[in-house]
Structure formats: structure tokens, C-alpha cells
Enzyme design. Sequence first.
Site, PDB file in Angstrom:
ATOM      1  N   TYR A 149       0.831  -1.202   0.000  1.00 15.71           N
ATOM      2  CA  TYR A 149       0.000   0.000   0.000  1.00 15.71           C
ATOM      3  C   TYR A 149       0.873   1.262   0.000  1.00 15.71           C
ATOM      4  O   TYR A 149       0.711   2.130  -0.862  1.00 15.71           O
ATOM      5  CB  TYR A 149      -0.908  -0.019   1.232  1.00 15.71           C
ATOM      6  CG  TYR A 149      -1.953   1.067   1.243  1.00 15.71           C
ATOM      7  CD1 TYR A 149      -2.984   1.090   0.296  1.00 15.71           C
ATOM      8  CD2 TYR A 149      -1.929   2.071   2.206  1.00 15.71           C
ATOM      9  CE1 TYR A 149      -3.946   2.091   0.319  1.00 15.71           C
ATOM     10  CE2 TYR A 149      -2.892   3.061   2.238  1.00 15.71           C
ATOM     11  CZ  TYR A 149      -3.900   3.071   1.296  1.00 15.71           C
ATOM     12  OH  TYR A 149      -4.861   4.053   1.317  1.00 15.71           O
ATOM     13  N   ARG A 190     -10.730  -1.269  10.353  1.00 12.66           N
ATOM     14  CA  ARG A 190      -9.996  -0.095  10.838  1.00 12.66           C
ATOM     15  C   ARG A 190     -10.481   0.307  12.230  1.00 12.66           C
ATOM     16  O   ARG A 190     -11.510  -0.153  12.708  1.00 12.66           O
ATOM     17  CB  ARG A 190     -10.117   1.053   9.830  1.00 12.66           C
ATOM     18  CG  ARG A 190      -9.125   0.836   8.694  1.00 12.66           C
ATOM     19  CD  ARG A 190      -9.155   1.930   7.687  1.00 12.66           C
ATOM     20  NE  ARG A 190     -10.235   1.728   6.741  1.00 12.66           N
ATOM     21  CZ  ARG A 190     -10.365   2.434   5.616  1.00 12.66           C
ATOM     22  NH1 ARG A 190      -9.508   3.374   5.317  1.00 12.66           N
ATOM     23  NH2 ARG A 190     -11.369   2.180   4.797  1.00 12.66           N
ATOM     24  N   GLY A 211      -1.265   1.007  22.576  1.00 12.08           N
ATOM     25  CA  GLY A 211      -2.302   2.015  22.348  1.00 12.08           C
ATOM     26  C   GLY A 211      -1.787   3.442  22.400  1.00 12.08           C
ATOM     27  O   GLY A 211      -2.571   4.389  22.352  1.00 12.08           O
TER      28      GLY A 211
HETATM   29  N1  UDP Z   1      -6.018  -0.450  15.626  1.00 14.29           N
HETATM   30  C1  UDP Z   1      -6.265  -1.034  16.851  1.00 14.29           C
HETATM   31  N2  UDP Z   1      -7.302  -1.923  16.928  1.00 14.29           N
HETATM   32  C2  UDP Z   1      -8.102  -2.222  15.872  1.00 14.29           C
HETATM   33  C3  UDP Z   1      -7.856  -1.585  14.625  1.00 14.29           C
HETATM   34  C4  UDP Z   1      -6.797  -0.703  14.549  1.00 14.29           C
HETATM   35  O1  UDP Z   1      -5.554  -0.786  17.845  1.00 14.29           O
HETATM   36  O2  UDP Z   1      -9.029  -3.036  16.043  1.00 14.29           O
HETATM   37  C5  UDP Z   1      -4.878   0.493  15.531  1.00 14.29           C
HETATM   38  C6  UDP Z   1      -3.868   0.142  14.444  1.00 14.29           C
HETATM   39  O3  UDP Z   1      -2.936  -0.810  14.884  1.00 14.29           O
HETATM   40  C7  UDP Z   1      -3.244   1.507  14.177  1.00 14.29           C
HETATM   41  C8  UDP Z   1      -4.409   2.470  14.383  1.00 14.29           C
HETATM   42  O4  UDP Z   1      -5.354   1.761  15.177  1.00 14.29           O
HETATM   43  O5  UDP Z   1      -2.239   1.784  15.122  1.00 14.29           O
HETATM   44  C9  UDP Z   1      -5.088   2.895  13.077  1.00 14.29           C
HETATM   45  O6  UDP Z   1      -5.344   1.737  12.349  1.00 14.29           O
HETATM   46  P1  UDP Z   1      -6.291   1.698  11.071  1.00 14.29           P
HETATM   47  O7  UDP Z   1      -6.314   0.276  10.596  1.00 14.29           O
HETATM   48  O8  UDP Z   1      -7.596   2.321  11.395  1.00 14.29           O
HETATM   49  O9  UDP Z   1      -5.630   2.650   9.995  1.00 14.29           O
HETATM   50  P2  UDP Z   1      -4.138   3.008   9.544  1.00 14.29           P
HETATM   51  O10 UDP Z   1      -3.963   4.424   9.934  1.00 14.29           O
HETATM   52  O11 UDP Z   1      -3.151   2.110  10.289  1.00 14.29           O
HETATM   53  O12 UDP Z   1      -4.137   2.780   8.095  1.00 14.29           O
END
Ligand code: UDP
Length: 316
Positions: A149, A190, A211
Site C-alpha cells: 500500500y 480499521r 495504544g
Molecule cells: N487499531 C487497533 N485496533 C483495531 C484496529 C486498529 O488498535 O481493532 C490500531 C492500528 O494498529 C493503528 C491504528 O489503530 O495503530 C489505526 O489503524 P487503522 O487500521 O484504522 O488505519 P491506519 O492508519 O493504520 O491505516
Amino acid sequence: MKILITGGCGFLGSNMVKKIFNETSDKIVVVDNLSTGFKSNIEPLLCERVEFYELDICNSDIINCIKDWEIDYIYNFACPASPKYYLKHPIETWESSVFGIKNLLDAIKGTNIKLFHSSTSEVYGDAQTIPQNEEYWGNVNPIGVRACYDEGKRAAEALIYDYIREYNIDVRVARLFNTYGPNMSIEDGRIISNFVTQALTGKNITVHGNGMQTRSFCYVDDTINAIYKLMHLEKNPKKPVNIGNPQEKTVKEVALYVKDVLKSNSEIVYCEKMSDDPQKRRPNIERAKQLLDWEPMISYDAGMKKTIIYFSDKLK
Ligand code: UDP
């Protein structure tokens, strides 16, 4: 005018279909391969003015279709955008990022068709500078699991600016930071869709890692308005524009907020960290403010409340 929206059944694409349908009298052609999008997102709008074709932008048939349909503007949203999906389908993600955009660029070569391309904050990777402005070149693991990506979108940008220099075509590029709101899929994986649906259904809220990693969340209407303005700017800025909302939150803060606002009994659990997960993400949006006379209008609280209503209805 006749507008083509590729990836028009997905989250962002379907929100753009809705905006153009409601606010203009333009004709709309929606193209989607339905790999991550859902026809139900646009079904209520299908009519004489809004047509749908199931087609992959990687298929070179799209080049002749664009000529036959006599398109004036193209918004390209066609690409899997959720880590959950693209980690499972890396090759398909590469193909839509790179081969897909090449087909669209070939289609507009020698025409006056304007093309908007959705790029991403992921081009900055695990950024070493905060906030990220458009001059930053990024910090991406080129062979990591997210590279399909991140590098796919970087290659797409490189190709776009080569085409602009060589063929003088009109392509506008926005780097979109985490967007959320109605028409996200429950299964999307997400953070916002996961946490809200988990809290609504009493399941564990799954925080990856400790987190403390951050994201900055932009409500979809703000993102779509900025994209529309960018497309209709008189002069092509010929450089990418960050679009996002600089309100930065840790993932843990999002989990606590969702649990609290929904008065949910869900437990917050800490699971394995995602590979190459960017640790700090916040856009510098000065360029968007200056060029587009735009800034996000919808607060995190207001946007999240609308999103919670959307997911509650969907779960019924
Ligand atoms: N995340 C999380 N739990 C979930 C989904 C996502 O802790 O169930 C975290 C993920 O590891 C990242 C952030 O939330 O650190 C944003 O993730 P997302 O998949 O929404 O989008 P990204 O910005 O990574 O493309």
C-alpha cells in the site's frame, strides 16, 4: 458534465457520489470491482443520472470506456485502503495502486479530462517528523508487509508527476489522513469501525500494541468537501495536498472515548502490535488551507456521534 467515480461503491467513493448527486446536475458513472466496496452504498441513487459498471481499473478496457462515456472529470478512489484487507491481498493492492492509475493516466493523455487521485498519509510511513507536511519524503519499509500500500501509493504519485511533466495532463493529488464516517463497512477492520461495532455489540475492544500510537481523524464530509474543492481549483497546484484533521488522538484515547460515550460493558484488551505500524500521525494542513480556503468543520465529538448512529442502524 459527466463524472466518473472509480471505487465509487467504497467508503469515500460512495460519499463523493452522494455529494455530486445532491449538489449538482452532473451525470455520474460509478465503476467498482466490488472487492471492498458494496453496491448497496450507491443503490438508492442509481437512476438515469447515475450508472454503475462492475469493472476493475486494472483492466485496460477502462481506457476505451472512458473515451466512449465522454467523461469530463474522474475521481479515483479505487484501491483497498484498510490494513486488514491489503495485508491479506498485497498483490491486488499493488495492481490497483500502480496498474490501475496507469490505465487512468493513459486514458486522459491527449484529452482535457481532469483526474483527481486519492493518495494517502501512508506515503510518509512511520514518520520521523510531526506534524507531517508535504515536503517530508517519508520513512517507509520498502519490503515490509505494508509496502504493497505505502510503496504502491508512492509509485502511483511518482507515475502521476512523470505523466504531468511529459504529457501536460491535469491530475490533482491529495494525501488523505484517517477518514471516518457513514458508509464505512462493519468488516473494514480499521480502528473506528472496529471500536464502535465492538462497543455496540459488547465484544472486547481490541487495542493493538500499547495504544500509545496516534492518528488524527477527519470526518468524511470534510474530506469530501476538500477533494471537491481541489478538483475545481482553477489552477492545478501540481503538488500533493494533505487533507485531514489535525486533532491527534492515541489509539487508547479512542478506545476509552468509544466505551465511555456508548456506556459499553466491553472490555479494552491489548493485543499484538501491527508490523511497521506508524507511531505518530498528524497532518500539517497549511497547504490545503491556503490553496482551498478549507479547514475541517466537524469536531471529533460531532463526527463520532454521527458515525455511532450510522453503525447502530447498520447493526440492526
Ligand atoms: N487499531 C487497533 N485496533 C483495531 C484496529 C486498529 O488498535 O481493532 C490500531 C492500528 O494498529 C493503528 C491504528 O489503530 O495503530 C489505526 O489503524 P487503522 O487500521 O484504522 O488505519 P491506519 O492508519 O493504520 O491505516
